[in-house]
Design an enzyme around this catalytic site. Structure first.
Site, PDB file in Angstrom:
ATOM      1  N   HIS A  38       0.824  -1.212   0.000  1.00 14.59           N
ATOM      2  CA  HIS A  38       0.000   0.000   0.000  1.00 14.59           C
ATOM      3  C   HIS A  38       0.853   1.256   0.000  1.00 14.59           C
ATOM      4  CE1 HIS A  38      -4.419  -0.821   0.950  1.00 14.59           C
ATOM      5  NE2 HIS A  38      -3.894  -2.000   0.622  1.00 14.59           N
ATOM      6  N   GLU A 107      -6.041  -0.725  -6.349  1.00 16.45           N
ATOM      7  CA  GLU A 107      -7.060   0.160  -5.798  1.00 16.45           C
ATOM      8  C   GLU A 107      -6.660   1.614  -6.055  1.00 16.45           C
ATOM      9  OE1 GLU A 107      -5.410  -1.733  -3.165  1.00 16.45           O
ATOM     10  OE2 GLU A 107      -6.702  -3.511  -3.315  1.00 16.45           O
TER      11      GLU A 107
END
Length: 330
Positions: A38, A107
């Protein structure tokens, strides 16, 4: 048998602590470990997002037998696929063959930082398919030049290649991604115990290949504290991937989850210290056909105590519930 893994969740833990947790997970007896990749946490309350690949390199040196895996890396926006291939080959060498490369279409939360926009899911799938082809070509050795629809590779070569390239996993959430994974992946990755995902993967070429799931849990001696922590840090999870892939920042996830109640989270995440609740939460994955399940312990500071409890209580209970029947082993 269901192998039980441990998740190094970068969104909730600082880099040195993540490496220490991997060491403790190996000592506790986890079968493998995965790491999220992330640039942002899901919520501000989680508070972290170190560079996963640096953590993996350190973890590969700090452990000796724990298999490692990205869960998952997006090889299309922040990272060019040629660079992903180089990183994965290096990790396979550093870990002496313990690494698997988990890939997904990404994402918006993490990939928007590259400033390339966020296209429709069909485009993201096409980009992922092209990227996997580039990674596999580079794993094959020699020079690679490609002028694809989404990526250009000009005379790339991996100079440090392992004897066995890392297996490639692809994350799935529906029929289109299952078709892509079935064609391109060595294993399938999912975050819900949906047998239809396994069947879709199998129908497109993935029959007999490994399936790796992931399950959030929140262990604490005080169940009320566990419920509060799970709600504070994981209330975003119930939005599903059609939502979670699209929102661009933590403020969006905070707004989308503002009406989620603590009891809503506790209804889907085992909270407390009743080992039976954790076993029951793993069972749907086993019944759906997943041979591996990586647990996420919610709450960064709770990792050492959870890993100690897992080694002495949880892992023995899970192995009793899901025994290895090959040659009488457990």
């Amino acid at each position: 048998m269901v192998q039980i893994g441990y998740t190094m969740m970068t969104e909730q833990r600082a880099p040195r602590a993540l490496v220490a947790d991997a060491v403790d997970a190996e000592r506790a007896g986890f079968d493998f470990s995965v790491i999220s990749d992330h640039y942002f946490p899901w919520l501000d309350e989680q508070g972290h997002a170190p560079y996963a690949w640096a953590v993996l390199g350190a973890a590969a040196q700090a452990t000796s037998k724990l298999p490692l895996m990205t869960y998952v890396t997006c090889p299309t926006f922040r990272y060019h696929p040629a660079v992903v291939a180089q990183k994965a080959a290096t990790l396979q060498l550093l870990s002496e063959g313990r690494f698997r490369l988990g890939l997904g279409s990404g994402e918006n939360l993490n990939e928007h930082v590259a400033g390339r926009g966020w296209p429709a899911v069909a485009v993201r799938h096409a980009m992922l398919a092209e990227a996997v082809g580039i990674v596999r070509a580079l794993f094959g050795g020699g020079y690679v030049t490609r002028h694809g629809r989404y990526f250009t590779v000009d005379g790339a070569r991996l100079w440090d290649l392992p004897d066995r390239p890392p297996p490639i996993g692809v994350a799935v959430s529906g029929p289109a991604s299952c078709e892509l994974a079935g064609r391109l992946a060595d294993l399938v990755i999912a975050v819900e115990p949906d047998a239809a995902l396994i069947a879709g993967f199998a129908a497109h070429g993935g029959a007999g290949k490994p399936a790796v799931g992931q399950l959030p849990v929140c262990w604490d001696r005080d169940r009320g504290a566990a419920v509060r922590r799970a709600h504070e840090q994981f209330r975003w999870f119930g939005g599903g991937w059609k939502v979670n892939a699209e929102l661009p920042g933590t403020a969006g996830f905070a707004a989308a989850s503002r009406f989620v109640r603590p009891e809503d989270v506790a209804g889907s995440v085992p909270c407390g210290d009743r080992v039976e609740d954790f076993v029951d939460a793993v069972r749907p994955y086993a019944e759906a056909g997943f041979g591996e399940v990586a647990l996420i312990q919610i709450g960064g500071d709770s990792q050492p105590a959870f890993l100690e409890w897992a080694g002495g209580t949880l892992l023995p209970a899970l192995r009793e519930a899901f025994p290895d029947r090959r040659e009488g082993r457990t």
